[in-house]
Design an enzyme around this catalytic site. Structure first.
Site, PDB file in Angstrom:
ATOM      1  N   CYS A 165       0.683  -1.519   0.392  1.00 17.20           N
ATOM      2  CA  CYS A 165      -0.058  -0.213   0.139  1.00 17.20           C
ATOM      3  C   CYS A 165       0.536   1.336  -0.115  1.00 17.20           C
ATOM      4  O   CYS A 165       1.134   1.746   1.490  1.00 17.20           O
ATOM      5  CB  CYS A 165      -1.274  -0.136   1.273  1.00 17.20           C
ATOM      6  SG  CYS A 165      -2.369   1.544   1.385  1.00 17.20           S
ATOM      7  N   CYS A 168      -0.636   4.131   2.237  1.00 14.76           N
ATOM      8  CA  CYS A 168      -0.545   3.991   3.475  1.00 14.76           C
ATOM      9  C   CYS A 168       1.225   4.206   3.851  1.00 14.76           C
ATOM     10  O   CYS A 168       1.746   4.766   5.194  1.00 14.76           O
ATOM     11  CB  CYS A 168       0.135   2.530   4.158  1.00 14.76           C
ATOM     12  SG  CYS A 168      -1.626   1.547   3.039  1.00 14.76           S
ATOM     13  N   ASP A 169       2.138   3.585   3.448  1.00 14.57           N
ATOM     14  CA  ASP A 169       3.596   3.252   3.951  1.00 14.57           C
ATOM     15  C   ASP A 169       5.079   4.916   2.315  1.00 14.57           C
ATOM     16  O   ASP A 169       5.397   5.157   3.321  1.00 14.57           O
ATOM     17  CB  ASP A 169       3.890   2.466   4.117  1.00 14.57           C
ATOM     18  CG  ASP A 169       3.034   1.157   4.328  1.00 14.57           C
ATOM     19  OD1 ASP A 169       2.589   1.578   5.512  1.00 14.57           O
ATOM     20  OD2 ASP A 169       3.210   0.356   3.845  1.00 14.57           O
TER      21      ASP A 169
END
Ligand code: NAP
Length: 345
Positions: A165, A168-169
């Site tokens: 992701c 997300c990261d």
């Protein structure tokens, strides 16, 4: 007491089903998952995204003010409300949907259904921590989760350079100003790779064929981006790294001549599709060869078990959009309502 409608899952499909079922006075219960549990991601995959520009009804504007007045004040501590943005964010949109469902009397339970028994009626459902419950109808809205390559070295460096992701990261310090690798050739891979060019020094898209699967507009975006390079006919042979630094690179294999090349990298983002979250069904509902729940009739959300309906990505290996999920959630609630009315339940 036997519930009339139990909804499993808390993405756009689950909450849209709940809004419709609650307004039909069916008093639905939503099992919204549990942080840290293996399958159900609370608030679905949108909880992992940043801005959602393509959900109708949310053009850019002073959304922060609206969200502060719409969502329960205590709940606002659970997600950031962005001041500057182009569109609503995934967590904001999901919290708005959740709130809308609660406003009409939906009961949200922060737990995960681990097994169900569809062999007799009413159906029974076993939550991870609560007591077994009974239901006349069930709406499966458990979504899907990201696939990984399945390499031992990939497993070793998960969360230490390997991610599924980018949004997300991607902004983490370890990915900044370093070469990054994205695996896959679909829309997700292009989207992730484009996003990662904000952070990485260069982004390599590793694709196993000589043509992308991504839509034309996404392909154009990829080819126009100077920081993005597609490595054609290439697969990841091994993720390289050590205990101290985590991932430090990837060993790539050419599918043409099997030659191996090592690339230094700060991260590898896997974007090779998804697997529907259906293990708790234990084969009791018909699925297709990819494991997605199959609707039995065109444009009806009925599954192979009468009284059990499916909505969202768990039954959709094609569109996989928030707005299509929400639409099928609405359909599932209407189908469940008709089922209950017909049987006087
Ligand atoms: P996808 O379209 O199924 O693409 C998966 C990609 O991963 C393919 O290129 C596939 O290669 C590759 N792949 C699969 N297994 C692999 C393996 N074991 N090793 C190496 N490569 C592997 O999945 P997706 O990109 O997640 O998209 C799914 C759906 O969501 C699509 O309908 C897409 O249009 C939609 N979507 C839309 C947007 C958008 O419109 N903004 C964004 C994201 C997703 P092959 O091509 O060789 O099969």
């Amino acid at each position: 007491m036997t519930e009339r409608v139990v909804i499993i899952g808390s993405g756009p499909a689950g909450w849209s089903a709940a809004i419709y079922a609650a307004r039909a006075e069916l008093s639905p219960v939503v099992y919204e998952g549990n942080i840290g549990k293996p399958e159900l991601l609370p608030l679905g995959q949108l909880a992992l995204t940043t801005e959602v520009e393509n959900y109708a009804g949310f053009p850019a504007g002073d959304l922060a003010g609206f969200i502060r007045t719409a969502v329960d004040e205590k709940r606002q501590a659970y997600f950031p409300i962005e001041e500057e943005r182009h569109a609503v964010t995934g967590p904001e949109l999901m919290n708005l949907m959740r709130q809308q469902a609660l406003n009409f009397g939906t009961r949200a339970i922060t737990d995960e259904i681990v097994s169900i028994d569809l062999s007799k009626r009413p159906f029974t459902l076993k939550p991870e921590s609560g007591d077994q419950i009974e239901a006349h109808t069930i709406i499966i809205a458990t979504g899907a989760r990201a696939n990984y390559l399945g390499l031992e070295s990939e497993e070793r460096f998960k969360n230490r350079g390997v991610s599924a992701c980018a949004v997300c990261d991607g902004a983490l310090p370890r990915f900044r100003d370093r070469p990054l690798v994205v695996v896959g050739g679909g829309d997700s891979a292009v989207e992730e790779a484009s996003y990662l060019t904000k952070f990485g020094s260069v982004v390599y898209m590793v694709h196993r064929r000589d043509q992308l699967r991504a839509s034309r507009i996404m392909q154009e975006r990829a080819f126009e981006n100077e920081k993005l390079e597609v490595l054609w006919n290439t697969v990841v042979e091994e993720v390289l790294g050590d205990d101290e630094n985590g991932l430090t690179g990837v060993r790539l294999r050419s599918t043409k001549d099997d030659s191996l090349t090592d690339y230094e990298a700060g991260g590898m983002f896997v974007a090779i599709g998804h697997t529907p979250n259906t293990s708790f069904l234990d084969g009791q509902v018909a699925t297709n060869d990819k494991g997605y729940v199959v609707w039995q009739k065109s444009f009806r959300t009925n599954t192979s078990v009468e009284g059990v309906f499916a909505a969202g990505d768990v039954a959709d290996d094609h569109y996989r959009q928030a707005i299509t999920s929400a639409g099928t959630g609405c359909m599932a609630a209407l189908d469940a309502e008709h089922y209950l009315v017909e049987r006087g339940l």
